[in-house]
Scaffold this active site. Structure first.
Site, PDB file in Angstrom:
ATOM      1  N   CYS B  86     -17.357   3.890   4.800  1.00  0.00           N
ATOM      2  CA  CYS B  86     -18.758   3.465   4.765  1.00  0.00           C
ATOM      3  C   CYS B  86     -19.697   4.597   4.358  1.00  0.00           C
ATOM      4  O   CYS B  86     -20.841   4.350   3.995  1.00  0.00           O
ATOM      5  CB  CYS B  86     -19.190   2.919   6.119  1.00  0.00           C
ATOM      6  N   CYS B 216     -23.433  -8.653  13.335  1.00  0.00           N
ATOM      7  CA  CYS B 216     -22.467  -7.940  12.493  1.00  0.00           C
ATOM      8  C   CYS B 216     -23.009  -7.807  11.074  1.00  0.00           C
ATOM      9  O   CYS B 216     -23.569  -8.766  10.530  1.00  0.00           O
ATOM     10  CB  CYS B 216     -21.147  -8.708  12.431  1.00  0.00           C
ATOM     11  N   HIS B 336     -24.387  -4.716   3.248  1.00  0.00           N
ATOM     12  CA  HIS B 336     -23.503  -3.558   3.356  1.00  0.00           C
ATOM     13  C   HIS B 336     -22.408  -3.566   2.286  1.00  0.00           C
ATOM     14  O   HIS B 336     -21.225  -3.741   2.595  1.00  0.00           O
ATOM     15  CB  HIS B 336     -22.900  -3.533   4.762  1.00  0.00           C
TER      16      HIS B 336
END
Lengths: 392, 392
Positions: B86, B216, B336
């Site tokens: 990430c 999430c 994301h």
């Protein structure tokens, strides 16, 4: 930019180790490089970890270095995973050099590890197929149904063009293999150390005309590590001083035409080092197939266009010649665990510049060049890296 | 080391774009960053390309950047593929900063692009599972049969421990989501811009107790790019000056114990910048799940241990508060696309330091912090990156 010293080198034997892990290979190479340098893992300020294809073989991606090194003393500090196909190791070395040269770290680790063998060979060949533009691959129907890497078809096409333009023959390619095995015979880290004859090379299974099995670099597992330090830090170390004089990476041209990546990378490195091909005493080049080595003699300026074959036939590039090329056996005989290869090249050159290469030592070696290409885009490699080491 | 200026920023909208390619996303972000900076692609000396998971989604590995950018003017010069889970985008930014700071390049590009959506969702979740130690994953039977990323089980376990020690409740986590959507409502690049209520967040599908779906970070495709230049080069540019004051990357500790990677990365960045948490006016942090944002308030020094929740409840970290955190919507609402996230964080912060963040501007912002974690090893993230930007 500060001068950078190669302070420690270490690698595993290259070969097929079905039951070894990337971690086990990386740990062994790291331990060996630490022992060679006399440096503790805790002194390493930053780590660049090279791995190209194991993600597709093992499922481990994205934190490859952190997973492989989690039980070692480099943890806690930065670990950066880099991937540039066959030049991944060269790229890790380049970034480690930059980290030390710029003053960001006094000690940097470049380590490449690769796990390619799999019980199902098609998994390994499939991983190699990720090193071309996958959309282009699908469009050109490049997927190889014969059970070999798509790269061998690419290299075969290049070899055919080179044969047409230069007069090189399959016998010349066999000569590269014979020379490679002779070199590797004294390299304890090499995958193939037994001699081969021209008959054996030419008679081995045809992979993609004119490339026979022996003319193609083999599948291998392995790891290699180099520890780079500042000149000030090197004062406390005992090893003969080997310097990173220049390191250059280029990518393919936008249109895929013009000077090849390998040639441009070498020229950039020569310019940065203030040296030319005539100053190089020993070289390691990207012989992913036997013909590639001869073509690279020309691209790196060791021979004029079309005259690479003469250099080979005259023995100039053999161990004992004026300019040994791939004295460690190259990809063909040392083996080609992709992410480790670029660092293994630099390990071999470092031993020559230290004067510790034993039976294959290039006497009086002062300057050495490594060239590594990576991937494929259109008619050229996707990228190339060139590194010049010296002991002055 | 030279001072480094953020000269150009650009990104795509983040969201699910099943039929877009990594190349199309990367080209759009690059064009946007070039237009923002007034710099030509041909002036970029080196490119760091971040991608974490698309290899397992698309099959394209190892020369990801060269393939994605092959039709752009950055070709010919070095392109280096980096992967740090990430924090891949943060890592590319870190290396681009180092290239300019060290004098290796006057202009460097950090670009992250990710393609995660796939017709078969299990392919996407399988890719995420490559971000942990795959041997550990198998040993601990961590593979999630429920159809979600293994990371959400990891985050849920952390959240339960944090609830026990701090008194935080699921309602607090819902508050993070509400705040995140409010922030994203004015971000034209965000995946989710519609407001949510506590009832909706708490009533959404339970993924891994206490994490509901809305807590999430979502699956997204997208790309983000930043062009960094030397201060001398920036003289010719028109944009307000934003500086990279510090950039630090750390990995997990060898034993997985002790201070977390996020905390150590932030402390290293604070020290290098000569600033402390009290000097930060706006921040972007790695809210891969809603509870993580609150925990990060404490790890980054914005709140004492156990007092993160109070900061949230008091509105300190909302847009309009004293220290807006994730004013761009964070991973939860901006989305994301893994390799792009770290750069998107820095794009958002740059707009605040330029004074161009519009409705969500932190007035008077002088210093900003981005934190991004990556992967998982034992009880901690495998690594973390922290970057401090300033306009002075």
């Amino acid at each position: 930019m500060r001068r950078v010293v190669v302070a420690g080198i270490g690698q595993t034997v290259f070969g097929k180790f079905l039951h070894r892990t990337v971690r086990s290979l990386a740990e062994e190479a790291l331990s060996s490089a630490l022992a060679d340098s006399g440096i503790e893992a805790e002194q390493i300020g930053v780590t660049y970890f090279a791995n190209a294809l194991s993600g597709l073989v093992t499922g481990q991606e994205t934190i490859r270095g952190q997973v492989a090194l989690r039980n070692t003393g480099v943890m806690g500090r930065p670990i950066i995973n880099v991937d540039n196909a066959c030049a991944s190791g060269s790229t890790a070395f380049h970034l480690a050099w930059l980290a030390v040269a710029s003053g960001q770290a006094d000690v940097a680790l470049a380590i490449g590890a690769e796990k390619l063998t799999h019980e199902d060979k098609s998994v390994t060949f499939g991983a190699f197929a990720s090193g071309v533009d996958v959309e282009e691959r699908a469009r050109l129907q490049m997927d190889a149904p014969q059970g070999h890497s798509v790269f061998m078809d690419i290299y075969a096409e290049r070899a055919r063009r080179y044969m047409a333009s230069s007069g090189a023959t399959p016998e010349d390619f066999a000569l590269v293999c014979i020379k490679s095995r002779q070199a590797a015979s004294t390299n304890e880290w090499a995958q193939f150390r037994a001699p081969v004859t021209a008959e054996e090379v030419l008679g081995s299974r045809m992979i993609s005309t004119p490339l026979t099995l022996n003319m193609c670099s083999p599948i291998a597992d392995g790891a290699a590590a180099a520890i780079l330090v500042s000149e000030a830090f090197a004062q406390r170390l005992a090893k003969p001083r080997v310097y990173v004089k220049a390191s250059a990476i280029v990518s393919a041209n936008q249109d895929g035409l013009g000077t090849t990546a390998a040639e441009r990378a070498a020229n950039a490195a020569y310019e940065a080092a203030g040296l030319g091909p005539e100053d190089i005493h020993v070289a390691e080049v990207h012989d992913a197939s036997a013909p590639a080595e001869i073509m690279l003699y020309e691209r790196l300026g060791f021979a004029a266009p079309g005259e690479g074959v003469a250099l080979l036939r005259d023995g100039v590039t053999s161990v004992g010649g004026r300019l040994p090329v791939n004295p460690g056996g190259g990809l063909l005989s040392r083996g080609h665990p992709v992410g480790a290869t670029g660092i293994a090249q630099l390990i071999e050159l470092t031993t020559h510049l230290r004067g510790t290469a034993g039976a294959r030592q290039r006497e009086g070696a002062r300057a050495a060049l490594a060239e590594c290409s990576g991937g494929q885009l259109g008619a050229d490699s996707a990228l190339a890296a060139a590194t010049i080491l010296t002991n002055f």
